[in-house]
Design a protein around this motif. Structure first.
Motif, PDB file in Angstrom:
ATOM      1  N   PHE A 225       0.840  -1.182   0.000  1.00 52.27           N
ATOM      2  CA  PHE A 225       0.000   0.000   0.000  1.00 52.27           C
ATOM      3  C   PHE A 225       0.879   1.238   0.000  1.00 52.27           C
ATOM      4  CE2 PHE A 225      -2.307  -3.116   2.820  1.00 52.27           C
ATOM      5  CZ  PHE A 225      -3.274  -3.481   1.891  1.00 52.27           C
ATOM      6  N   HIS A 226       0.423   2.278  -0.656  1.00 53.36           N
ATOM      7  CA  HIS A 226       1.077   3.565  -0.437  1.00 53.36           C
ATOM      8  C   HIS A 226       0.177   4.718  -0.813  1.00 53.36           C
ATOM      9  CE1 HIS A 226       2.129   4.893  -4.544  1.00 53.36           C
ATOM     10  NE2 HIS A 226       2.501   3.666  -4.822  1.00 53.36           N
ATOM     11  N   GLN A 227       0.520   5.880  -0.291  1.00 52.37           N
ATOM     12  CA  GLN A 227      -0.214   7.100  -0.568  1.00 52.37           C
ATOM     13  C   GLN A 227       0.027   7.532  -2.012  1.00 52.37           C
ATOM     14  OE1 GLN A 227       2.780   6.871   0.567  1.00 52.37           O
ATOM     15  NE2 GLN A 227       3.985   8.756   0.394  1.00 52.37           N
ATOM     16  N   LEU A 228      -0.974   8.176  -2.600  1.00 50.55           N
ATOM     17  CA  LEU A 228      -0.805   8.747  -3.926  1.00 50.55           C
ATOM     18  C   LEU A 228       0.215   9.869  -3.862  1.00 50.55           C
ATOM     19  CD1 LEU A 228      -1.709   9.055  -6.918  1.00 50.55           C
ATOM     20  CD2 LEU A 228      -3.385  10.731  -6.090  1.00 50.55           C
ATOM     21  N   GLN A 229       1.157   9.840  -4.794  1.00 50.04           N
ATOM     22  CA  GLN A 229       2.127  10.922  -4.926  1.00 50.04           C
ATOM     23  C   GLN A 229       1.949  11.573  -6.297  1.00 50.04           C
ATOM     24  OE1 GLN A 229       6.024   9.906  -2.666  1.00 50.04           O
ATOM     25  NE2 GLN A 229       5.346   7.999  -3.589  1.00 50.04           N
ATOM     26  N   ILE A 230       1.956  12.892  -6.325  1.00 52.11           N
ATOM     27  CA  ILE A 230       1.760  13.638  -7.565  1.00 52.11           C
ATOM     28  C   ILE A 230       3.134  13.894  -8.176  1.00 52.11           C
ATOM     29  CG2 ILE A 230       0.756  15.665  -8.648  1.00 52.11           C
ATOM     30  CD1 ILE A 230      -1.294  13.870  -7.245  1.00 52.11           C
ATOM     31  N   ILE A 231       3.386  13.228  -9.302  1.00 46.92           N
ATOM     32  CA  ILE A 231       4.708  13.259  -9.926  1.00 46.92           C
ATOM     33  C   ILE A 231       4.730  14.287 -11.055  1.00 46.92           C
ATOM     34  CG2 ILE A 231       6.495  11.858 -11.034  1.00 46.92           C
ATOM     35  CD1 ILE A 231       5.756  10.961  -8.201  1.00 46.92           C
ATOM     36  N   LYS A 232       5.801  15.044 -11.098  1.00 49.79           N
ATOM     37  CA  LYS A 232       5.964  16.051 -12.146  1.00 49.79           C
ATOM     38  C   LYS A 232       5.919  15.414 -13.536  1.00 49.79           C
ATOM     39  CE  LYS A 232       8.936  19.120  -9.379  1.00 49.79           C
ATOM     40  NZ  LYS A 232      10.301  19.676  -9.245  1.00 49.79           N
ATOM     41  N   GLU A 253      -0.775  12.963  10.078  1.00 47.78           N
ATOM     42  CA  GLU A 253      -1.541  12.413  11.198  1.00 47.78           C
ATOM     43  C   GLU A 253      -2.772  11.674  10.692  1.00 47.78           C
ATOM     44  OE1 GLU A 253      -0.491  15.530  10.900  1.00 47.78           O
ATOM     45  OE2 GLU A 253       1.118  15.568  12.400  1.00 47.78           O
ATOM     46  N   GLU A 254      -3.454  12.248   9.698  1.00 47.20           N
ATOM     47  CA  GLU A 254      -4.630  11.597   9.130  1.00 47.20           C
ATOM     48  C   GLU A 254      -4.273  10.287   8.454  1.00 47.20           C
ATOM     49  OE1 GLU A 254      -7.321  15.568   8.034  1.00 47.20           O
ATOM     50  OE2 GLU A 254      -5.875  14.763   6.598  1.00 47.20           O
ATOM     51  N   TYR A 255      -3.126  10.257   7.791  1.00 44.81           N
ATOM     52  CA  TYR A 255      -2.728   9.034   7.095  1.00 44.81           C
ATOM     53  C   TYR A 255      -2.406   7.922   8.091  1.00 44.81           C
ATOM     54  CZ  TYR A 255      -0.770   6.002   3.519  1.00 44.81           C
ATOM     55  OH  TYR A 255      -0.538   4.935   2.671  1.00 44.81           O
ATOM     56  N   ILE A 259      -4.370   4.385   8.201  1.00 46.55           N
ATOM     57  CA  ILE A 259      -3.696   3.088   8.073  1.00 46.55           C
ATOM     58  C   ILE A 259      -4.071   2.172   9.231  1.00 46.55           C
ATOM     59  CG2 ILE A 259      -1.441   1.942   8.223  1.00 46.55           C
ATOM     60  CD1 ILE A 259      -2.013   3.007   5.463  1.00 46.55           C
ATOM     61  N   VAL A 260      -4.114   2.707  10.430  1.00 46.24           N
ATOM     62  CA  VAL A 260      -4.485   1.893  11.589  1.00 46.24           C
ATOM     63  C   VAL A 260      -5.896   1.344  11.417  1.00 46.24           C
ATOM     64  CG1 VAL A 260      -4.989   1.967  14.062  1.00 46.24           C
ATOM     65  CG2 VAL A 260      -2.878   2.997  13.184  1.00 46.24           C
ATOM     66  N   SER A 261      -6.840   2.205  11.011  1.00 50.67           N
ATOM     67  CA  SER A 261      -8.212   1.748  10.799  1.00 50.67           C
ATOM     68  C   SER A 261      -8.292   0.714   9.682  1.00 50.67           C
ATOM     69  CB  SER A 261      -9.116   2.942  10.460  1.00 50.67           C
ATOM     70  OG  SER A 261      -9.198   3.841  11.541  1.00 50.67           O
ATOM     71  N   PHE A 262      -7.505   0.923   8.638  1.00 49.99           N
ATOM     72  CA  PHE A 262      -7.525   0.020   7.481  1.00 49.99           C
ATOM     73  C   PHE A 262      -7.043  -1.378   7.878  1.00 49.99           C
ATOM     74  CE2 PHE A 262      -6.004  -1.872   3.566  1.00 49.99           C
ATOM     75  CZ  PHE A 262      -6.942  -1.465   2.620  1.00 49.99           C
ATOM     76  N   GLN A 299       7.481   4.055  11.925  1.00 47.05           N
ATOM     77  CA  GLN A 299       7.584   4.181  13.379  1.00 47.05           C
ATOM     78  C   GLN A 299       6.336   4.839  13.968  1.00 47.05           C
ATOM     79  OE1 GLN A 299      11.246   6.291  14.103  1.00 47.05           O
ATOM     80  NE2 GLN A 299      12.523   4.633  13.284  1.00 47.05           N
ATOM     81  N   LEU A 300       5.812   5.839  13.272  1.00 46.38           N
ATOM     82  CA  LEU A 300       4.601   6.513  13.745  1.00 46.38           C
ATOM     83  C   LEU A 300       3.404   5.569  13.708  1.00 46.38           C
ATOM     84  CD1 LEU A 300       5.012   9.986  11.973  1.00 46.38           C
ATOM     85  CD2 LEU A 300       5.348   9.482  14.410  1.00 46.38           C
ATOM     86  N   ILE A 301       3.306   4.753  12.653  1.00 46.52           N
ATOM     87  CA  ILE A 301       2.207   3.802  12.546  1.00 46.52           C
ATOM     88  C   ILE A 301       2.288   2.764  13.663  1.00 46.52           C
ATOM     89  CG2 ILE A 301       1.259   1.939  11.116  1.00 46.52           C
ATOM     90  CD1 ILE A 301       2.104   3.656   8.652  1.00 46.52           C
ATOM     91  N   GLU A 302       3.474   2.244  13.891  1.00 52.84           N
ATOM     92  CA  GLU A 302       3.612   1.218  14.936  1.00 52.84           C
ATOM     93  C   GLU A 302       3.372   1.805  16.325  1.00 52.84           C
ATOM     94  OE1 GLU A 302       5.873  -2.318  14.208  1.00 52.84           O
ATOM     95  OE2 GLU A 302       7.261  -1.137  12.987  1.00 52.84           O
ATOM     96  N   LYS A 303       3.783   3.052  16.508  1.00 50.78           N
ATOM     97  CA  LYS A 303       3.518   3.713  17.793  1.00 50.78           C
ATOM     98  C   LYS A 303       2.024   3.874  18.008  1.00 50.78           C
ATOM     99  CE  LYS A 303       4.511   7.933  20.408  1.00 50.78           C
ATOM    100  NZ  LYS A 303       5.162   9.278  20.364  1.00 50.78           N
ATOM    101  N   LYS A 304       1.293   4.244  16.956  1.00 50.26           N
ATOM    102  CA  LYS A 304      -0.158   4.424  17.053  1.00 50.26           C
ATOM    103  C   LYS A 304      -0.850   3.090  17.336  1.00 50.26           C
ATOM    104  CE  LYS A 304      -3.643   7.342  16.615  1.00 50.26           C
ATOM    105  NZ  LYS A 304      -3.745   8.605  17.375  1.00 50.26           N
TER     106      LYS A 304
END
Length: 324
Positions: A225-232, A253-255, A259-262, A299-304
């Motif tokens: 999985f990954h977030q959409l990135q807008i590429i030039k 923070e929203e992401y 991810i946790v909910s997903f 690390q932020l995801i695992e902490k959450k």
């Protein structure tokens, strides 16, 4: 939750981790080595369309050593040196045919290419990145034969479970074609993986969250999985500039919360390779999250997950509680 908890996938980590899967089942880290073997795609060469997927700029995610003018052996050797500097403990490798659609050729050519990779020292298996519409029984039989002696996985770019989204991003296939490809792959006893993007235009957060239920029922071994990135320079960059209101733009923070909910809803049998992707800043039209690296976001995801005392599959309909 008890700090000594061992989850059903055999580790104390709160999600079914790709790197841990190989440590537990193969005794060591398996580092993927990207390879560009000079393939193309049916929605680039005119077979189905031209221009490719609207978000795609292949050089944005290809490592510098991946150049199709180099032999596969040369790319692998340079890749090993690159990763030995970065991951000093890496001593086993998977040849990752990543760029474009790596089954989009006659089976005889594919056999030669895959064997060339497997003949290189340190290569313990193959990851074949491709599209659902670039596979057939002959190719799957070839991969199944190879899979009798080494690890082999077919990794499909699916991107979304919604046909409206697949059409909008110019994928050139629908979701049921992806399901059929996964079922055919599973019928041959092969490992299969799939790639999904969060935040495609026209999809709400609720739309994307519901995909966890659909993905959980697919015959998959691994997911990315990954977030959409807008590429030039992409068509999506133009679309984003013209209709920014059609895009969900997660704050960091929203992401993390998403991810946790997903993954709470996700089948705990699915092995998760990643939650985010990194693109060199020079390719990004918008640089999100203050340049946070993939490992920092992990690390932020695992902490959450720990703060919420939750884990992959906690709310999956067939979920089993972890064992102590």
């Amino acid at each position: 939750m008890n700090p000594e908890t061992i989850y059903k996938w055999g580790t104390g980590r709160r999600f079914n981790s790709y790197s841990d899967y190989f440590r537990v089942n193969y005794g060591s880290r398996m580092q993927k080595l990207s390879i560009d073997a000079g393939f193309t795609c049916p929605n680039r060469d005119g077979t189905k369309g031209t221009g490719g997927c609207t978000y795609c700029l292949n050089k944005a995610f290809n490592p510098s050593y991946c150049i199709p003018s180099k032999t596969i052996r040369q790319q692998i050797m340079e890749g090993i040196e690159f990763h030995r500097r970065r991951y000093r403990r890496a001593d086993a490798y998977l040849a990752y045919f990543q760029a474009y659609s790596n089954t989009y050729a006659p089976v005889e050519k594919l056999r030669d290419i895959y064997h060339e990779a497997l003949e290189c020292d340190g290569i313990k298996g193959l990851i074949i990145g491709t599209r659902p519409d670039c596979i057939d029984d002959k190719i799957l039989d070839l991969l199944s034969d190879l899979g009798e002696s080494v690890y082999v996985s077919v990794e499909y770019g699916i991107e979304s479970c919604y046909d409206k989204s697949l059409c909008r991003i110019n994928r050139g296939h629908n979701f049921m074609e992806a399901v059929a490809a996964l079922e055919s792959t599973a019928s041959k006893g092969l490992n299969s993986g799939a790639h999904f993007i969060f935040g495609l235009p026209g999809e709400s957060v609720d739309d994307v969250l519901k995909e966890a239920d659909t993905i959980s029922g697919l015959p998959l071994k691994t997911v990315k999985f990954h977030q959409l990135q807008i590429i030039k320079g992409t068509m999506m960059e133009k679309e984003f500039k013209n209709k920014p209101e059609d895009f969900v733009r997660f704050s960091l923070e929203e992401y993390v919360d998403f991810i946790v909910s997903f993954i709470e809803r996700l089948n705990p049998e699915l092995i998760i390779e990643r939650f985010t992707s990194e693109v060199p800043p020079m390719f990004l039209s918008i640089e999100p999250w203050c340049g946070k690296r993939t490992d920092q976001i992990m690390q932020l995801i695992e902490k959450k997950l720990e703060e919420m005392d939750t884990w992959q599959g906690k709310h999956y309909k067939n979920s089993l509680l972890p064992t102590l």
